[in-house]
Design an enzyme around this catalytic site. Structure first.
Site, short mmCIF file in Angstrom:
data_model
loop_
_atom_site.label_atom_id
_atom_site.label_comp_id
_atom_site.label_asym_id
_atom_site.label_seq_id
_atom_site.Cartn_x
_atom_site.Cartn_y
_atom_site.Cartn_z
N CYS A 1 0.84 -1.19 0.00
CA CYS A 1 0.00 0.00 0.00
C CYS A 1 0.88 1.25 0.00
CB CYS A 1 -0.90 -0.01 1.22
SG CYS A 1 -1.80 1.53 1.45
N CYS B 1 -6.26 1.02 6.78
CA CYS B 1 -5.15 1.78 6.22
C CYS B 1 -4.83 2.97 7.12
CB CYS B 1 -5.52 2.25 4.82
SG CYS B 1 -4.15 2.93 3.90
#
Lengths: 373, 299, 278
Positions: free
Chosen positions: B253, B284
């Site tokens: 990511c 996240c």
């Protein structure tokens, strides 16, 4: 970097304001009133009431206004509202024989008891744009005569049935209550009552196409428009605690009875079959296509080969609802990043593998050529 | 499900006038809860229910919304995600709907939520006992695209006659060398019913197996409910010599650096340059914060 | 085929209401079957016994009720009256009294059904290999490699080039489709196969090859077959015993050679003479 997916909340709010603004149009012009829509767009209102499954011209007109004339959207609005309404009881079956008729025609008999009555119809008009309406201020001249609504006259089907020329429909038992497709999940095969409910709410365009397909030979059933009648009927409720029935009001309905292809065998004398359509408001096209599709769906009952689309119950009933269909269609506009991403990943992987094996095979070919004498 | 408490005045008050708590009338909620109880009793089996028309379009989560509406109580804390994210338009719209009609508290934090309504994802953060996942399901019938008739699929389920499901997987391998079903990957539940896990990526399938959370599935248009009670065995269909495997992320990511989570691909310039970020925005963000703090402490 | 001796019994002449004895050697027994769509349309008063390894031909002109009878015998069409029983090991299964689960299980394991039109019996959008493997998968086979191996074996058995394993039947000729349908049915090792005009839609040259194949497979696998055909040449080639149907009833039954060489019923005589004239 997150801009692509962030800010949904604000974007939605603004989109709705934009729509409201656009719907209203130029504010220098007078806004459409719900009353205008109800009275001057009464056929559109009838369709929204019918497929919205709620007899309320005022709310149907409001829905049309709010939906900026988008019929399917208006039907959806009315349905969503309808779903929140409490259900007190079921009315008695409508007595359409006692209808105060505004229009009644039969294509099977020239003269019928009670007479034919043309009423207000587009039939026999020449479809020429009337440019006078561009500037219309004045009301059109009144009709030469306003026929008084015809009082109770017998159904043509009842006359045929009396002679045994058409089959009798099954009478519901006294303790048999009507199923409610909006409350109970549908199971196949559906009962005829359930089928008729679904067809009454079904999308007119879809059912029109199916009905048309039967006329063109995909499940032909030789229809004659036995009778089409439009008018007002009383709705009666049985007041249990009072022990008698009370009228709850009157509604406008369109009813169509089709006389179809006869059946019979050496043992049973031939009889015509029938299809039935009943819808809210002045909506005879819908009533007619409903009757044709109803008859097509009775193929099994009459031992006919049910191979045409219009005869396939699951296909017709599962796909005729515009609210379901338009909803599922519109969901394609929702994000599908996740599903798409997973396919994207796989396709890339498969392409890589193929490129690798392709390269290996090419190498082998080259090697083969090189080693060839 | 705290059903008994449903219908009480909501805690935070601000509710749309003219509608019952959580929009549906109590009778409809009871009907749905009865369906859910059956669904929990027969894991993976599709229960028909009298689906109501909701003010959101079919296909936009009306099944999930009805399930949530029928189980939610004023004390619940709701999280709504679409594609893993709390701030995608449809997630926002559904969360707002419940804020308006139930006046309930909402959250984006997976750990804080008592009910998580989702479309297409299961959060990366492990779920806990007592949490309820509510899935929005477009096509509940895993056999639908092989066998269009409802009468026939019902019979196949009743008889556990699932050969045609493997015919499809066999064909995948013939054509692609792999089972090419990427999402809505069929599973066998509790050794009995084959179930569509809704269009979650197959990456999420293992999270269904023996989950401590209750998983409820609602299909509004198709009017079906089904469920996985906590700690239910959920096996993804496969062949012995082509075992089920998840697609591993191909990158880390760009925000939190995770190499474990399911990633969205972003195209960041006209040349088609790609970057990857977590599809689960809450996960996240927590990780990015933790990294920030770690860096902060270090400096 | 010692069972043939029993086959000579004129079961068809039994009145429907006499309870048939359970015959421990029989494979299938029909008692007083009746399924009518109209007067003399369908089948009625049908009683007979089928023995293991026996090929029973149902002959008669179209509309005589052969296909209705075949559907009724194969669990696809419940009779109005009468019953069909099948011997599953030591166990007699009353076909329509037992549950649908048992009936379907029979249909996809111990039985086969070869349709006249292979498109009705095949899954057209999926590969030949998947068509053959489907029954095995339905029975729980979960090893891709072994499924492919069975498919290859069966393609060889029915003389289809094994390189066609991943092609869909759409790309096959009519004769190949029919051979694939046969393989798809036989892969589960059935004891009884129903066939409805299996060579009906094929060219004469292709027919001969299929008939040869069927004869070979029937012998190798010791199959029992109930075969519907209007073609007496096909019946002579494949069937041990014939039942002649006319207007929903069996008018004559017996050994194939006997019926074709020395027909007793006037209708059979007509049928035989008309084919011989051709």
């Amino acid at each position: 970097m997150y801009v692509a997916v962030k800010g949904g909340e604000k974007a939605i709010r603004n989109a709705h304001r934009l729509l409201a603004h656009k719907r209203r149009g130029d504010s220098a012009r007078p806004g459409l009133s719900v009353a205008q829509i109800r009275e001057q767009m009464f056929l559109g209102v009838a369709r929204v009431m019918c497929e919205g499954a709620l007899h309320d011209a005022e709310l149907a007109a409001l829905a049309l206004k709010q939906a900026a004339g988008d019929t399917v959207e208006a039907i959806f609005l009315l349905r969503a509202y309808r779903a929140t309404l409490p259900r007190f009881c079921a009315s008695l079956p409508l007595d359409t024989g006692a209808m105060r008729i505004e229009r009644r025609i039969s294509a099977t008999y020239k003269d019928i008891p009670g007479g034919q009555q043309l009423g207000a119809t587009f039939d026999y008009t020449h479809r020429l744009l009337d440019f006078d309406l561009l500037a219309e201020q004045e009301a059109p001249p009144p009709p030469e005569s306003v026929p008084a609504p015809t009082e109770a006259c017998p159904h043509i089907m009842a006359l045929l049935a009396r002679e045994g020329l058409v089959g009798q429909e099954r009478k519901a038992a006294d303790d048999e209550s009507a199923p409610d497709i909006t409350r109970e999940p549908l199971a196949f095969p559906a009962s005829r009552a359930e089928r008729l409910q679904i067809l009454a709410r079904g999308d007119e365009g879809f059912l029109l196409a199916l009905a048309y397909s039967t006329q063109r030979g995909y499940g032909r059933n030789h229809p004659f428009a036995g009778e089409i009648r439009v008018g007002k009927v009383d709705v009666w409720l049985e007041a249990e605690e009072l022990g008698f029935c009370v009228p709850a009001g009157e509604i406008e309905v369109s009813e169509c009875e089709m006389v179809n292809q006869f059946v019979g065998s050496r043992k049973t004398p031939p009889q015509f079959t029938r299809g039935y359509g009943l819808v809210f408001g002045s909506a005879e096209r819908k009533a007619m296509v409903m009757a044709l599709v109803d008859r097509a769906l009775r193929a099994g009952e009459y031992g006919e080969d049910a191979s045409a689309p219009a005869q396939q119950e699951e296909f017709v009933l599962a796909h005729c609802d515009s609210v379901e269909a338009a909803g599922f269609l519109s969901h394609l506009k929702l994000p599908h990043y996740v599903d798409f991403q997973s396919e994207l990943g796989l396709v890339r992987k498969l392409r890589r593998e193929q490129a690798r094996t392709g390269a290996q095979e090419a190498e082998k070919e080259v090697a083969a050529l090189e080693t060839a004498p | 499900m705290n059903a008994a408490r449903a219908g009480k005045a909501p805690r935070s008050g601000k509710m749309l006038p003219g509608y019952n708590f959580a929009y549906l009338d109590e009778e409809s909620k009871r009907m749905i809860r009865r369906g859910l109880l059956k669904a929990v009793a027969i894991p993976g089996f599709q229960i028909p229910f009298g689906g109501r028309e909701m003010p959101l379009p079919y296909g936009w989560g009306t099944g999930g919304i009805q399930v949530t509406a029928s189980i939610i109580t004023p004390e619940d804390v709701l999280k709504v995600i679409d594609q893993g994210a709390d701030d995608t338009t449809n997630a926002v719209s559904i969360r707002q709907f419940f804020e308006r009609v139930a006046g309930i508290a909402s959250t984006t934090r997976t750990r804080e939520a008592t009910i998580i309504q989702t479309r297409h994802r299961i959060p990366e953060t492990p779920l806990a006992s007592g949490q309820i996942m509510v899935f929005q399901v477009p096509i509940p019938e895993p056999l639908r695209f092989i066998e269009p008739s409802e009468t026939e699929t019902a019979t196949l389920h009743a008889l556990g006659d699932y050969g045609i499901m493997h015919v499809k997987l066999y064909e995948d391998i013939v054509r692609h060398g792999h089972i090419a079903t990427c999402y809505a990957y069929p599973v066998e539940v509790n050794g009995r019913y084959v179930m569509d896990p809704s269009p979650i990526p197959r990456f999420d399938n293992p999270k269904l197996h023996m989950s401590p959370a209750l998983m409820l599935f609602g299909a509004g248009r198709e009017k079906r409910l089904y469920a996985l009670p906590p700690h239910t065995a959920v096996v993804s269909l496969d062949f012995e010599d082509h075992p089920f495997a998840i697609q591993r992320p191909e990158a880390a990511c760009a925000i939190c650096g995770s190499t474990e989570s399911y990633l969205d691909e972003l195209i960041v310039d006209d040349a088609g340059a790609r970057r990857y970020v977590c599809s689960d925005t809450d996960y996240c963000q927590r990780r990015a914060e933790a990294r920030g703090e770690a860096r902060g402490e270090a400096s | 085929m010692s069972a043939l001796a029993h086959g000579m019994r004129m079961d068809a002449a039994l009145p429907a209401d006499v309870p048939a004895m359970e015959n421990s050697q029989a494979l299938m027994q029909a008692d007083g079957l009746c399924r009518l769509f109209g007067p003399e349309q369908g089948c009625q008063d049908i009683s007979f016994t089928l023995y293991p390894g026996e090929v029973l031909g149902l002959v008669g002109e179209s509309g005589s009720g052969k296909s209705t009878l075949l559907s009724t015998l194969s669990g696809r069409l419940p009779p109005d009256r009468g019953r069909v029983r099948y011997r599953d090991g030591a166990d007699w299964v009353d076909l329509y009294a037992t549950g649908e689960g048992r009936r379907r299980a029979l249909l996809r394991t111990q039985w086969g059904f070869v349709e006249q039109n292979p498109r009705d019996g095949l899954r057209m959008p999926v590969s030949a290999g998947a068509n053959i493997g489907e029954r095995l998968m339905a029975q729980g086979a979960r090893h891709y490699g072994r499924l492919r191996q069975s498919a290859l074996d069966w393609l060889r058995h029915v003389e289809i080039d094994i390189s066609r394993i991943d092609d869909t039947p759409n790309a096959f000729s009519g004769g190949m489709q029919q051979r694939l349908q046969i393989a798809r049915n036989l892969v589960s090792g059935p004891r009884l196969v129903f066939m409805d005009e299996p060579t009906g839609g094929l060219d004469v040259s292709v027919q001969a090859r299929i008939l040869d194949l069927l004869r070979k497979l029937v012998r190798e696998l010791d199959l029992s077959v109930i075969l519907v055909t209007h073609d007496l040449a096909v019946a002579r080639l494949l069937a041990d015993r014939l039942m002649v149907m006319r207007r929903s009833r069996i008018v004559e039954a017996g050994l194939t050679d006997q019926i074709l060489d020395d027909p007793q019923h006037p209708y059979t005589q007509l049928l035989v003479s008309s084919i011989l004239r051709v």
